[in-house]
Design an enzyme around this catalytic site. Structure first.
Site, PDB file in Angstrom:
ATOM      1  N   GLU A 168      76.501  29.870 112.114  1.00  0.00           N
ATOM      2  CA  GLU A 168      75.666  30.431 112.843  1.00  0.00           C
ATOM      3  C   GLU A 168      76.439  31.059 114.065  1.00  0.00           C
ATOM      4  O   GLU A 168      75.696  32.150 114.657  1.00  0.00           O
ATOM      5  CB  GLU A 168      74.639  29.356 113.327  1.00  0.00           C
ATOM      6  N   GLU A 169      77.347  30.673 114.621  1.00  0.00           N
ATOM      7  CA  GLU A 169      77.838  30.989 115.921  1.00  0.00           C
ATOM      8  C   GLU A 169      79.275  31.706 115.704  1.00  0.00           C
ATOM      9  O   GLU A 169      79.672  32.186 116.750  1.00  0.00           O
ATOM     10  CB  GLU A 169      77.839  29.790 116.781  1.00  0.00           C
ATOM     11  N   SER A 198      63.920  35.149 119.821  1.00  0.00           N
ATOM     12  CA  SER A 198      65.036  34.301 120.124  1.00  0.00           C
ATOM     13  C   SER A 198      65.492  34.315 121.446  1.00  0.00           C
ATOM     14  O   SER A 198      64.773  33.886 122.340  1.00  0.00           O
ATOM     15  CB  SER A 198      65.922  35.026 119.066  1.00  0.00           C
ATOM     16  N   ASP A 257      61.675  26.239 111.665  1.00  0.00           N
ATOM     17  CA  ASP A 257      62.934  26.642 112.046  1.00  0.00           C
ATOM     18  C   ASP A 257      64.084  25.831 112.223  1.00  0.00           C
ATOM     19  O   ASP A 257      63.836  24.694 112.711  1.00  0.00           O
ATOM     20  CB  ASP A 257      62.667  27.255 113.566  1.00  0.00           C
ATOM     21  N   HIS A 313      63.716  30.652 111.366  1.00  0.00           N
ATOM     22  CA  HIS A 313      63.697  31.704 112.666  1.00  0.00           C
ATOM     23  C   HIS A 313      63.521  32.911 112.594  1.00  0.00           C
ATOM     24  O   HIS A 313      63.009  33.489 113.464  1.00  0.00           O
ATOM     25  CB  HIS A 313      65.391  31.249 113.238  1.00  0.00           C
TER      26      HIS A 313
END
Length: 740
Positions: free
Chosen positions: A202-203, A604, A680, A712
């Site tokens: 994800e990051e 977001s 989500d 999401h």
């Protein structure tokens, strides 16, 4: 002006069709024929790509363009190979959500064999190989056939094997087929071998956890132990049931997974574990082998992300630190490092305040700048070692554009690269491994993506997808109503330049006043004010419905250098809103803007910004739509949040000020539409329910729309259509604009 002349000369008199919401989200795509994952074959004879179907733009097939005969061919039709779609495993669903591919189906990834004669692709949980030069009815062979779901597949560097992940373990199989052999055996429950953990996917932009050595003798891999991460009971509320998901979610300030870096010897199967240091509370964002296969190099990032070390480990387990990066705020990760034949390497660093390329010689400790100046490199795209040339994209000409440049390894003028691409706008570049040719996907705000093949010096070899706006193009019926973007600049409080763009409403007159569709993202890692074709045409739709569309990139956002990003450190939501209010003040200075009808929308981080605006500056915005927002960064993950905010333990005041809760009482009745997916797993639904509860405690009226089973991105044509219809309807009702 050029576009207008083009239309008049080549299209004659146009009667524009109405750009409707239904059309925005139906097939074929308004951007025209799409090309994803475009690659030059290793032998340089063809270009392969994925293309969506005409009747289903989100289901992809495998195609080729043959350079010799200049013909485009469908290689594999996903519907023929798999007439009935297979249900994805939960792990694969999560992986695709992290990769922002959740709404796509069919063939969504593939890998070339090193000899350029075969292509590997997964479909329905199994692996298939397409072999060139074989009769069409025999070209595709199934490599694996299992009740389990095989993912993250690739050819080995010499093409003798195919590796993949099955049931949280690493497997290999001969590229000619046969029995698949496991290389790890303890993958189950909290133990995952060769897989990327949640925050890596994800990051960190890392969606794999294993790496072949070039000689095929070893595989480096990460073993993830999720047991330290606390279990969050997440309720996935679907249309007809509720599932309780026990998700290990690493909340900021809490424990991450434990990592072990190992090396598997392919022949024996022996595993040797690598000592990554006494401090185990670290990240390992990148791993790579040296070209001679005698050592691997991994990046070791401190928990606070202010220290990044490049560590070399030989086959004899001798270790050395090749390079260190340090920062008082944070270090941005990237993929721009390339080892050369003499074990020197190229490295991108922001040590000057802007991301630039450096030539590093670990033997002499010499670090020489290849690029320099108050602009930044986007991506290292190719290296020609024989010619001593480095190819990269960057912002040298404009931060609103992305151009391709070349520079010599031994340059004495790093601040003056040579530009290769010619057209203004955004060039997405994919270069052949030997840097002989490149694929250029170009667009600007008025022209959808066009893809072409070029020599390294920029000479075009051929069009791969000209995608001309002629009468056969899906957007052609709407051309006459298309409204161009206008760009401008404002000044932030600290004097830095803020770029914005405007789309004026249809039938614009300076003598009228218009409502504003104020679109924002605001967060790190993104840029909205660019000269590139939009991902979707919703802004154009809103302008044609009578709104003035306004978009501004605030401090903290991407492609402007660290000085532009750093002001939000430990105080997210502060300078971002300050800069957006600079945009509001500018709009209010325009006679044709109705200052009482400015509505803000974001998704977001943009959803967070919309909530922030309505609760922190309620007098400035008439309404707002917030989709999938973080409402309290204490509810978000470690790697992203701590990068910018440190931990809640070390920065409690910053977290408290950043949260929406302290200002919820300032929201005015009827001003907010809050939207969230009820499954989500990124920005958890708790972010919505907690802030809803706060508004209710204050007796404040607001509207909401929730989506059962949605993640999401709330993906899928039908769901996307419903989301944007809900958004536009709210704007129309509240700002009194007649529309669909």
């Amino acid at each position: 002006m050029w576009r207008f002349v083009f239309v008049v000369m080549f299209s004659g008199s146009l009667m524009a069709d109405e750009l409707t919401l239904e059309r925005l989200f139906s097939s074929p795509d308004l951007a025209g024929a799409s090309m994803r994952v475009v690659k030059v074959s290793p032998d340089g004879e063809r270009v392969t790509f994925l293309r969506g179907k005409a009747d289903n733009k989100d289901r992809y097939d495998l195609w080729e363009y043959n350079i010799a005969d200049k013909k485009t061919r469908l290689l594999v039709d996903s519907d023929v190979l798999q007439p009935q779609q297979t249900e994805l495993s939960d792990e694969e669903k999560a992986r695709r959500e992290r990769q922002r591919l959740a709404g796509l189906s069919g063939i969504i990834e593939y890998d070339w064999s090193p000899d350029g004669r075969s292509l590997l692709f997964p479909l329905g949980g199994d692996l298939f190989v397409y072999r060139l030069g074989v009769a069409a009815d025999k070209a595709v062979t199934q490599l694996t056939d299992s009740d389990d779901f095989d993912t993250d597949a690739r050819f080995s560097p010499k093409g003798n094997y195919v590796s993949f992940i099955r049931n949280q373990d690493i497997f290999v199989v001969s590229s000619d087929g046969g029995h698949a052999r496991p290389l790890t055996f303890d993958g189950q429950g909290v133990i995952k071998n060769g897989m990327a953990e949640f925050v890596a996917q994800e990051e960190m932009d890392r969606d794999t956890g294993y790496w072949w050595s070039p000689d095929e003798q070893n595989i480096a891999f990460l073993q993830v132990d999720e047991s330290p991460v606390s279990i969050t009971k997440r309720y996935e509320i679907n249309a007809d049931n509720i599932e309780v998901i026990e998700q290990r979610y690493p909340y900021t300030g809490e424990a991450n997974v434990s990592l072990r870096l190992g090396r598997i010897e392919l022949k024996s199967g022996d595993i040797r574990w690598i000592d990554t240091g006494e401090n185990k509370d670290i990240y390992i964002p990148r791993v790579k082998w040296l070209p001679d296969s005698q050592a691997l190099v991994y990046q070791r990032q401190s928990r606070n992300q202010q220290l990044l070390e490049m560590v070399q480990v030989t086959l004899n387990d001798e270790q050395s630190i090749l390079l260190k990066e340090q920062s008082d705020t944070w270090i941005n990760l990237h993929h721009d490092w390339r080892f050369l034949k003499n074990n020197a390497f190229l490295w991108a660093s922001e040590r000057s305040g802007f991301k630039h390329l450096y030539h590093v010689n670990p033997n002499t400790k010499q670090i020489k700048a290849i690029t320099a100046g108050d602009w930044m490199v986007d991506e290292l795209v190719g290296v020609d070692e024989e010619q001593g040339l480095v190819y990269f994209t960057g912002t040298y000409d404009s931060p609103l554009e992305k151009q391709l440049y070349v520079q010599t390894l031994d340059t004495e003028t790093p601040e003056k690269p040579k530009r290769i691409t010619e057209r203004k706008g955004t060039h997405q570049i994919s270069m052949a491994d030997n840097a002989s040719v490149y694929i250029d996907t170009w667009s600007d705000r008025e022209h959808p993506p066009q893809t072409s093949l070029h020599q390294a010096d920029g000479e075009r070899i051929t069009w791969l997808n000209k995608n001309a706006l002629d009468k056969n193009h899906p957007y052609y019926p709407y051309l006459d109503a298309h409204i161009d973007n206008e760009f401008g600049t404002l000044k932030a409080e600290d004097g830095q330049t803020l770029y914005y763009r405007i789309i004026k409403p249809a039938g614009f007159s300076k003598d009228k006043q218009y409502p504003v569709f104020f679109y924002t993202y605001g967060g790190p890692g993104a840029q909205l004010v660019t000269k590139a074709w939009p991902r979707r045409m919703f802004e154009q739709y809103m302008a044609q419905q009578g709104y003035l569309v306004f978009v501004l990139d605030n401090r903290g956002m991407a492609r402007r250098g660290k000085k532009f990003e750093d002001p939000l450190y430990k105080q997210m939501g502060s300078v971002e809103l300050d800069d957006q209010l600079v945009g509001v003040n500018y709009l209010k200075s325009l006679d044709y803007v109705d200052s009482e009808r400015i509505g803000i929308f974001g998704w977001s981080y943009g959803g967070y910004m919309a909530l922030r605006a309505l609760t922190k500056a309620p007098e400035e915005f008439a309404i707002g739509v917030s989709v999938a927002p973080v409402s309290d960064f204490r509810l978000y993950d470690t790697h992203y949040t701590e990068r910018y905010m440190s931990t809640p333990q070390l920065n409690p005041d910053g977290y408290e000020k950043t949260a929406i809760y302290g200002d919820t009482e300032h929201l005015k009745d009827g001003r907010l539409l809050l939207i969230h997916g009820m499954a989500d797993d990124n920005v958890l639904f708790t972010n919505a329910t907690t802030v809803m509860s706060k508004f209710q405690d204050h007796g404040i009226l607001f509207e909401s729309m929730v989506y059962p089973g949605a993640k999401h991105g709330i993906s899928g044509e039908d769901a996307q259509y419903h989301v944007y219809r809900t958004i536009s309807n709210f704007f129309h009702r509240k700002l009194k604009v007649v529309g669909n």
